[in-house]
Design a protein around this motif. Structure first.
Motif, PDB file in Angstrom:
ATOM      1  N   LYS A 116       0.828  -1.210   0.000  1.00 13.28           N
ATOM      2  CA  LYS A 116       0.000   0.000   0.000  1.00 13.28           C
ATOM      3  C   LYS A 116       0.861   1.258   0.000  1.00 13.28           C
ATOM      4  N   ALA A 117       1.843   1.321   0.909  1.00 10.95           N
ATOM      5  CA  ALA A 117       2.686   2.512   1.019  1.00 10.95           C
ATOM      6  C   ALA A 117       3.489   2.736  -0.253  1.00 10.95           C
ATOM      7  N   GLY A 118       4.042   1.650  -0.806  1.00  4.20           N
ATOM      8  CA  GLY A 118       4.818   1.780  -2.028  1.00  4.20           C
ATOM      9  C   GLY A 118       3.972   2.210  -3.205  1.00  4.20           C
ATOM     10  N   THR A 119       2.779   1.648  -3.308  1.00  2.30           N
ATOM     11  CA  THR A 119       1.880   2.022  -4.401  1.00  2.30           C
ATOM     12  C   THR A 119       1.484   3.482  -4.299  1.00  2.30           C
ATOM     13  N   ARG A 120       1.245   3.957  -3.083  1.00  6.88           N
ATOM     14  CA  ARG A 120       0.872   5.355  -2.898  1.00  6.88           C
ATOM     15  C   ARG A 120       2.005   6.294  -3.290  1.00  6.88           C
ATOM     16  N   MET A 121       3.230   5.913  -2.995  1.00  7.91           N
ATOM     17  CA  MET A 121       4.366   6.732  -3.419  1.00  7.91           C
ATOM     18  C   MET A 121       4.407   6.838  -4.938  1.00  7.91           C
ATOM     19  N   ALA A 122       4.131   5.721  -5.604  1.00  6.04           N
ATOM     20  CA  ALA A 122       4.112   5.735  -7.064  1.00  6.04           C
ATOM     21  C   ALA A 122       2.957   6.582  -7.591  1.00  6.04           C
ATOM     22  N   VAL A 123       1.793   6.477  -6.952  1.00  8.83           N
ATOM     23  CA  VAL A 123       0.631   7.268  -7.380  1.00  8.83           C
ATOM     24  C   VAL A 123       0.896   8.754  -7.200  1.00  8.83           C
ATOM     25  N   ASN A 124       1.637   9.113  -6.162  1.00 11.86           N
ATOM     26  CA  ASN A 124       1.922  10.521  -5.901  1.00 11.86           C
ATOM     27  C   ASN A 124       2.850  11.148  -6.933  1.00 11.86           C
ATOM     28  N   SER A 126       2.087  11.128  -9.943  1.00 14.41           N
ATOM     29  CA  SER A 126       1.156  11.667 -10.928  1.00 14.41           C
ATOM     30  C   SER A 126       0.807  13.103 -10.568  1.00 14.41           C
ATOM     31  N   PRO A 127       0.764  14.019 -11.551  1.00  9.98           N
ATOM     32  CA  PRO A 127       0.519  15.433 -11.240  1.00  9.98           C
ATOM     33  C   PRO A 127      -0.907  15.732 -10.812  1.00  9.98           C
ATOM     34  N   GLU A 128      -1.873  14.870 -11.168  1.00 10.23           N
ATOM     35  CA  GLU A 128      -3.267  15.166 -10.809  1.00 10.23           C
ATOM     36  C   GLU A 128      -3.635  14.445  -9.506  1.00 10.23           C
ATOM     37  N   PRO A 129      -4.600  15.018  -8.741  1.00  8.00           N
ATOM     38  CA  PRO A 129      -4.931  14.459  -7.429  1.00  8.00           C
ATOM     39  C   PRO A 129      -5.992  13.364  -7.456  1.00  8.00           C
ATOM     40  N   PHE A 130      -6.644  13.153  -8.607  1.00 10.50           N
ATOM     41  CA  PHE A 130      -7.791  12.260  -8.631  1.00 10.50           C
ATOM     42  C   PHE A 130      -7.399  10.802  -8.454  1.00 10.50           C
ATOM     43  N   SER A 131      -6.200  10.438  -8.884  1.00 14.03           N
ATOM     44  CA  SER A 131      -5.777   9.045  -8.762  1.00 14.03           C
ATOM     45  C   SER A 131      -5.706   8.621  -7.301  1.00 14.03           C
ATOM     46  N   ASN A 132      -5.332   9.538  -6.406  1.00 14.14           N
ATOM     47  CA  ASN A 132      -5.295   9.213  -4.978  1.00 14.14           C
ATOM     48  C   ASN A 132      -6.683   8.849  -4.460  1.00 14.14           C
ATOM     49  N   VAL A 133      -7.667   9.632  -4.870  1.00 11.83           N
ATOM     50  CA  VAL A 133      -9.039   9.387  -4.421  1.00 11.83           C
ATOM     51  C   VAL A 133      -9.533   8.048  -4.951  1.00 11.83           C
ATOM     52  N   ILE A 134      -9.262   7.765  -6.220  1.00  7.60           N
ATOM     53  CA  ILE A 134      -9.719   6.516  -6.830  1.00  7.60           C
ATOM     54  C   ILE A 134      -9.074   5.307  -6.150  1.00  7.60           C
ATOM     55  N   VAL A 135      -7.754   5.379  -5.953  1.00 11.62           N
ATOM     56  CA  VAL A 135      -7.049   4.272  -5.306  1.00 11.62           C
ATOM     57  C   VAL A 135      -7.534   4.076  -3.878  1.00 11.62           C
ATOM     58  N   SER A 136      -7.727   5.175  -3.157  1.00 10.48           N
ATOM     59  CA  SER A 136      -8.180   5.086  -1.775  1.00 10.48           C
ATOM     60  C   SER A 136      -9.573   4.475  -1.682  1.00 10.48           C
TER      61      SER A 136
END
Length: 204
Positions: A116-124, A126-136
């Motif tokens: 989870k932590a590693g995937t979130r670092m990779a998602v971050n 990305s310049p847009e914030p929507f991917s964080n919401v979708i993954v979460s």
């Protein structure tokens, strides 16, 4: 039936969102929908604390960079929660020793937390914030679904959790280079902020 599959699945889910696991197990037990949940997890104070912390995580987990900071803080909390839940479940059933269940739950939670932590670092990255919401949201729904499924079909849920864990570790392996770039960029930003607040003194 052995409590081992439920311990494994709870450990995996705890590595993603430990508060959701405690809250869901406690609510199902308190509602009388299952006899697998010990009374310790059904206590009102446990449910209230888990509910409040779950709401905090639900917000923090969807904000870029805040989610990674939250994950860092929970590097010890999630495995410890997985171990505690495993030991409590084992104590309820008597089919597995508390120590063995704690080790299994904690180890599984640590592995899934790393994914989870590693995937979130990779998602971050990305310049847009929507991917964080979708993954979460996907993580929240996944945890809710698999914990619910595990209470009624523990073996099948454990198989699914195992597949998700292995798949996550494989994906994490391929994301390592992206994560390293993220860490270098974050270190660079910290250094830039430090220089802004504490500029180097001119040579005498």
């Amino acid at each position: 039936m052995s409590v081992l599959p439920l311990v494994f699945t709870s450990g995996w889910a705890s590595g993603v969102n430990a508060y959701a696991v405690v809250l869901l197990l406690g609510l199902f037990g308190a509602a009388g929908l299952t006899d697998e949940v010990p009374e310790t997890l059904q206590r009102p104070e446990v449910l209230i604390v888990a509910g409040v912390l779950f709401l905090c995580e639900a917000v923090a987990d969807k904000i870029p960079y805040v989610d990674s900071a939250w994950d860092t803080v929970h590097t010890l909390i999630r495995p410890a929660a997985g171990a505690w839940i495993g030991a409590v479940l084992a104590g309820q059933s008597g089919s597995l020793s508390d120590a063995a269940a704690g080790i299994l739950g904690g180890t599984t939670a640590l592995a899934s937390h790393a994914v989870k932590a590693g995937t979130r670092m990779a998602v971050n990255t990305s310049p847009e914030p929507f991917s964080n919401v979708i993954v979460s949201l996907a993580e929240d729904l996944g945890v809710a679904g698999i914990v619910t499924f595990a209470l009624f079909h523990p073996v099948a849920a454990a198989v699914i959790a195992g597949v998700l864990l292995v798949a996550g570790l494989v994906i994490l392996f391929f994301l390592i280079s992206r994560i390293r770039r993220f860490l270098r960029r974050r270190a660079q930003r910290r250094e830039e902020r430090r220089l802004i607040h504490h500029p180097p003194e001119p040579p005498a």
